[in-house]
Design a protein around this motif. Structure first.
Motif, PDB file in Angstrom:
ATOM      1  N   ALA A 199      43.654  47.999  50.067  1.00 54.91           N
ATOM      2  CA  ALA A 199      42.703  47.973  48.897  1.00 54.91           C
ATOM      3  C   ALA A 199      43.296  47.020  47.975  1.00 54.91           C
ATOM      4  O   ALA A 199      42.740  46.742  46.961  1.00 54.91           O
ATOM      5  N   ALA A 200      44.654  47.185  47.709  1.00 54.76           N
ATOM      6  CA  ALA A 200      45.465  46.598  46.736  1.00 54.76           C
ATOM      7  C   ALA A 200      45.176  44.737  46.799  1.00 54.76           C
ATOM      8  O   ALA A 200      44.971  44.294  45.788  1.00 54.76           O
ATOM      9  N   ALA A 201      45.176  44.455  48.155  1.00 53.80           N
ATOM     10  CA  ALA A 201      45.027  43.143  48.074  1.00 53.80           C
ATOM     11  C   ALA A 201      43.251  42.662  47.724  1.00 53.80           C
ATOM     12  O   ALA A 201      43.213  41.586  47.277  1.00 53.80           O
ATOM     13  N   ILE A 202      42.565  43.652  48.242  1.00 52.50           N
ATOM     14  CA  ILE A 202      40.948  43.189  47.864  1.00 52.50           C
ATOM     15  C   ILE A 202      40.997  43.399  46.477  1.00 52.50           C
ATOM     16  O   ILE A 202      40.106  42.391  45.830  1.00 52.50           O
ATOM     17  N   HIS A 203      41.628  44.603  45.713  1.00 52.69           N
ATOM     18  CA  HIS A 203      41.220  44.401  44.249  1.00 52.69           C
ATOM     19  C   HIS A 203      41.901  43.317  43.563  1.00 52.69           C
ATOM     20  O   HIS A 203      41.170  42.738  42.349  1.00 52.69           O
ATOM     21  N   LYS A 204      42.975  42.730  44.257  1.00 50.53           N
ATOM     22  CA  LYS A 204      43.478  41.450  43.443  1.00 50.53           C
ATOM     23  C   LYS A 204      42.400  40.183  43.516  1.00 50.53           C
ATOM     24  O   LYS A 204      42.108  39.548  42.523  1.00 50.53           O
ATOM     25  N   HIS A 205      41.943  40.018  44.462  1.00 52.88           N
ATOM     26  CA  HIS A 205      40.928  39.007  44.687  1.00 52.88           C
ATOM     27  C   HIS A 205      39.741  39.117  43.817  1.00 52.88           C
ATOM     28  O   HIS A 205      39.113  38.452  43.428  1.00 52.88           O
ATOM     29  N   ALA A 206      39.137  40.487  44.105  1.00 56.97           N
ATOM     30  CA  ALA A 206      37.974  40.743  43.460  1.00 56.97           C
ATOM     31  C   ALA A 206      37.925  40.826  41.965  1.00 56.97           C
ATOM     32  O   ALA A 206      37.194  40.226  41.066  1.00 56.97           O
ATOM     33  N   ARG A 207      39.247  41.117  41.531  1.00 60.09           N
ATOM     34  CA  ARG A 207      39.200  41.016  40.196  1.00 60.09           C
ATOM     35  C   ARG A 207      39.371  39.723  39.345  1.00 60.09           C
ATOM     36  O   ARG A 207      38.791  39.215  38.364  1.00 60.09           O
ATOM     37  N   GLY A 208      40.264  38.726  40.024  1.00 56.20           N
ATOM     38  CA  GLY A 208      39.973  37.442  40.061  1.00 56.20           C
ATOM     39  C   GLY A 208      38.817  36.730  40.010  1.00 56.20           C
ATOM     40  O   GLY A 208      38.296  35.732  39.071  1.00 56.20           O
ATOM     41  N   LEU A 209      38.106  37.214  40.866  1.00 60.58           N
ATOM     42  CA  LEU A 209      36.527  36.589  41.141  1.00 60.58           C
ATOM     43  C   LEU A 209      35.562  37.138  39.928  1.00 60.58           C
ATOM     44  O   LEU A 209      34.786  36.203  39.410  1.00 60.58           O
ATOM     45  N   LEU A 210      35.721  38.425  39.841  1.00 62.68           N
ATOM     46  CA  LEU A 210      34.398  39.115  39.021  1.00 62.68           C
ATOM     47  C   LEU A 210      35.086  38.997  37.505  1.00 62.68           C
ATOM     48  O   LEU A 210      34.197  39.128  36.657  1.00 62.68           O
ATOM     49  N   GLY A 211      36.204  39.039  37.228  1.00 62.78           N
ATOM     50  CA  GLY A 211      36.881  39.402  35.961  1.00 62.78           C
ATOM     51  C   GLY A 211      36.825  40.677  35.618  1.00 62.78           C
ATOM     52  O   GLY A 211      35.935  41.495  35.764  1.00 62.78           O
ATOM     53  N   GLY A 212      37.627  41.196  34.616  1.00 66.41           N
ATOM     54  CA  GLY A 212      37.636  42.411  34.029  1.00 66.41           C
ATOM     55  C   GLY A 212      38.304  43.618  34.890  1.00 66.41           C
ATOM     56  O   GLY A 212      38.756  43.196  36.031  1.00 66.41           O
ATOM     57  N   GLN A 213      38.160  44.796  34.622  1.00 63.42           N
ATOM     58  CA  GLN A 213      38.590  46.039  35.336  1.00 63.42           C
ATOM     59  C   GLN A 213      37.505  46.292  36.648  1.00 63.42           C
ATOM     60  O   GLN A 213      36.197  46.240  36.101  1.00 63.42           O
ATOM     61  N   VAL A 214      37.961  46.393  37.854  1.00 62.16           N
ATOM     62  CA  VAL A 214      36.959  46.473  38.959  1.00 62.16           C
ATOM     63  C   VAL A 214      37.709  47.608  39.733  1.00 62.16           C
ATOM     64  O   VAL A 214      38.811  48.202  39.604  1.00 62.16           O
ATOM     65  N   ASP A 215      36.684  48.486  40.540  1.00 68.04           N
ATOM     66  CA  ASP A 215      37.128  49.494  41.330  1.00 68.04           C
ATOM     67  C   ASP A 215      36.764  49.206  42.900  1.00 68.04           C
ATOM     68  O   ASP A 215      35.462  48.748  42.971  1.00 68.04           O
ATOM     69  N   VAL A 216      37.438  49.234  43.775  1.00 65.11           N
ATOM     70  CA  VAL A 216      37.382  48.825  45.231  1.00 65.11           C
ATOM     71  C   VAL A 216      37.244  50.158  45.847  1.00 65.11           C
ATOM     72  O   VAL A 216      38.171  51.193  45.918  1.00 65.11           O
ATOM     73  N   HIS A 217      36.241  50.137  46.616  1.00 60.84           N
ATOM     74  CA  HIS A 217      35.967  51.355  47.774  1.00 60.84           C
ATOM     75  C   HIS A 217      35.862  50.700  48.896  1.00 60.84           C
ATOM     76  O   HIS A 217      35.180  49.915  49.385  1.00 60.84           O
ATOM     77  N   LEU A 218      36.803  51.044  49.782  1.00 57.95           N
ATOM     78  CA  LEU A 218      36.856  50.615  51.200  1.00 57.95           C
ATOM     79  C   LEU A 218      36.769  51.732  52.227  1.00 57.95           C
ATOM     80  O   LEU A 218      37.314  52.763  52.024  1.00 57.95           O
ATOM     81  N   ASP A 219      35.947  51.403  53.189  1.00 57.97           N
ATOM     82  CA  ASP A 219      35.646  52.290  54.504  1.00 57.97           C
ATOM     83  C   ASP A 219      36.344  51.745  55.591  1.00 57.97           C
ATOM     84  O   ASP A 219      35.977  50.646  56.096  1.00 57.97           O
TER      85      ASP A 219
END
Length: 319
Positions: free
Chosen positions: A28-48
């Protein structure tokens, strides 16, 4: 373990990244890092973890979806199916042991002792291997093992009512667990239903003449009107009410002793001749009634306001 991360956003081509993580938190931390860099700003990651898919939310709205694909890793070379310790698809008992130990290493929950985690991973891997139609990859077996450990952690937490949104790990803290197992409050809907049922059950035990008197008083809300409705005099009604009330309270509070009654029923006012209007014709309602500590009587709030206004006008005129 290495995974191929694919992030898809509306109107944009999919983005591919490689992430590494041996535990759900690391992934989740690794996904959050890439998603934040791609989308910008604060994001929340929900992993199944069951499907290795999830969503990325920004400011409460879904901004992207993602999938994880295990990267190809080296796996033990296939051996002859005639080997003494062969299980299925070229994997041996030694391979099962290695995969289970690797799954235990990948798990960071430490929810129980190592023997239990090993048994959970080994059983899940063996069942998945035997049931597979095609030879599964080595990293797939490892993933099945640590997901089995993680699922057991979730089941145990759910069993003991641990709130999944809190990090305290406190037992019986989940809202739904508390709502199911905690006794209902005194003013809850459930308590009201129980009391309504109990009223009918207790009334059914009273003698017919006492039950009629109690029901008539509850319906008419006035002693004299209740007596007239039953065709009896006032004293007969009060006698039936007194005995019926005593029997009702005894059963209502059973097996405890009923507390003593205090005060006077307000409905006797109609019989006692207490006026319900002030001399000026204003009705004594709860909002229009004043009771002062220095006086036992009632005062009309409307009359008091009229007198206060008159005194104010007189004072202004004198000034």
């Amino acid at each position: 373990m290495d995974y191929q991360l694919t992030i898809a956003t509306a109107g944009q081509p999919a983005t591919h990244r490689t992430v590494t993580g041996d535990t759900p938190a690391e992934l989740a931390a690794a996904i959050h890092k890439h998603a934040r860099g791609l989308l910008g700003g604060q994001v929340d990651v929900h992993l199944d973890l069951e499907t290795l898919t999830g969503t990325v939310r920004r400011t409460g709205a879904e901004a992207a979806t993602f999938t994880l694909t295990p990267a190809e890793q080296d796996q033990p070379a296939a051996i002859e199916s005639t080997a003494a310790d062969h299980v299925a698809h070229g994997y041996t008992m030694r391979d099962l042991d290695r995969a289970a130990r690797t799954a235990c290493t990948a798990d960071r929950s430490l929810s129980s002792n190592i023997s239990l985690r090993y048994d959970l991973a080994w059983s899940a891997i063996a069942e998945h291997l035997v049931a597979a139609d095609q030879p599964p990859a080595w990293n797939e077996l490892v993933r099945v093992g640590w997901q089995a450990i993680y699922q057991d952690v979730k089941d145990v937490r759910r069993l003991y009512g641990v709130d999944s949104t809190s990090r305290s790990g406190e037992v019986a803290s989940a809202p739904r667990f508390v709502a199911y197992w905690t006794h209902v409050a005194a003013d809850s809907a459930g308590e009201g239903i129980v009391e309504r049922i109990a009223v009918h059950q207790v009334l059914a035990t009273l003698p017919e003449h006492q039950r009629q008197a109690v029901v008539a008083l509850a319906t008419q809300d006035d002693y004299q009107k209740a007596a007239d409705a039953l065709g009896i005099n006032y004293k007969a009604l009060t006698a039936r009410i007194r005995h019926g009330r005593r029997a009702f309270r005894t059963l209502w509070f059973s097996p405890e002793t009923a507390p003593p009654t205090r005060g006077t029923d307000r409905r006797v006012a109609s019989r006692a001749g207490i006026p319900d209007h002030c001399p000026q014709g204003h009705k004594f309602t709860p909002e229009n009634t004043l009771r002062r500590p220095s006086s036992r009587g009632r005062r009309c709030r409307t009359c008091e306001q009229i007198r206060d206004a008159a005194r104010t006008r007189t004072g202004r005129a004198a000034a």
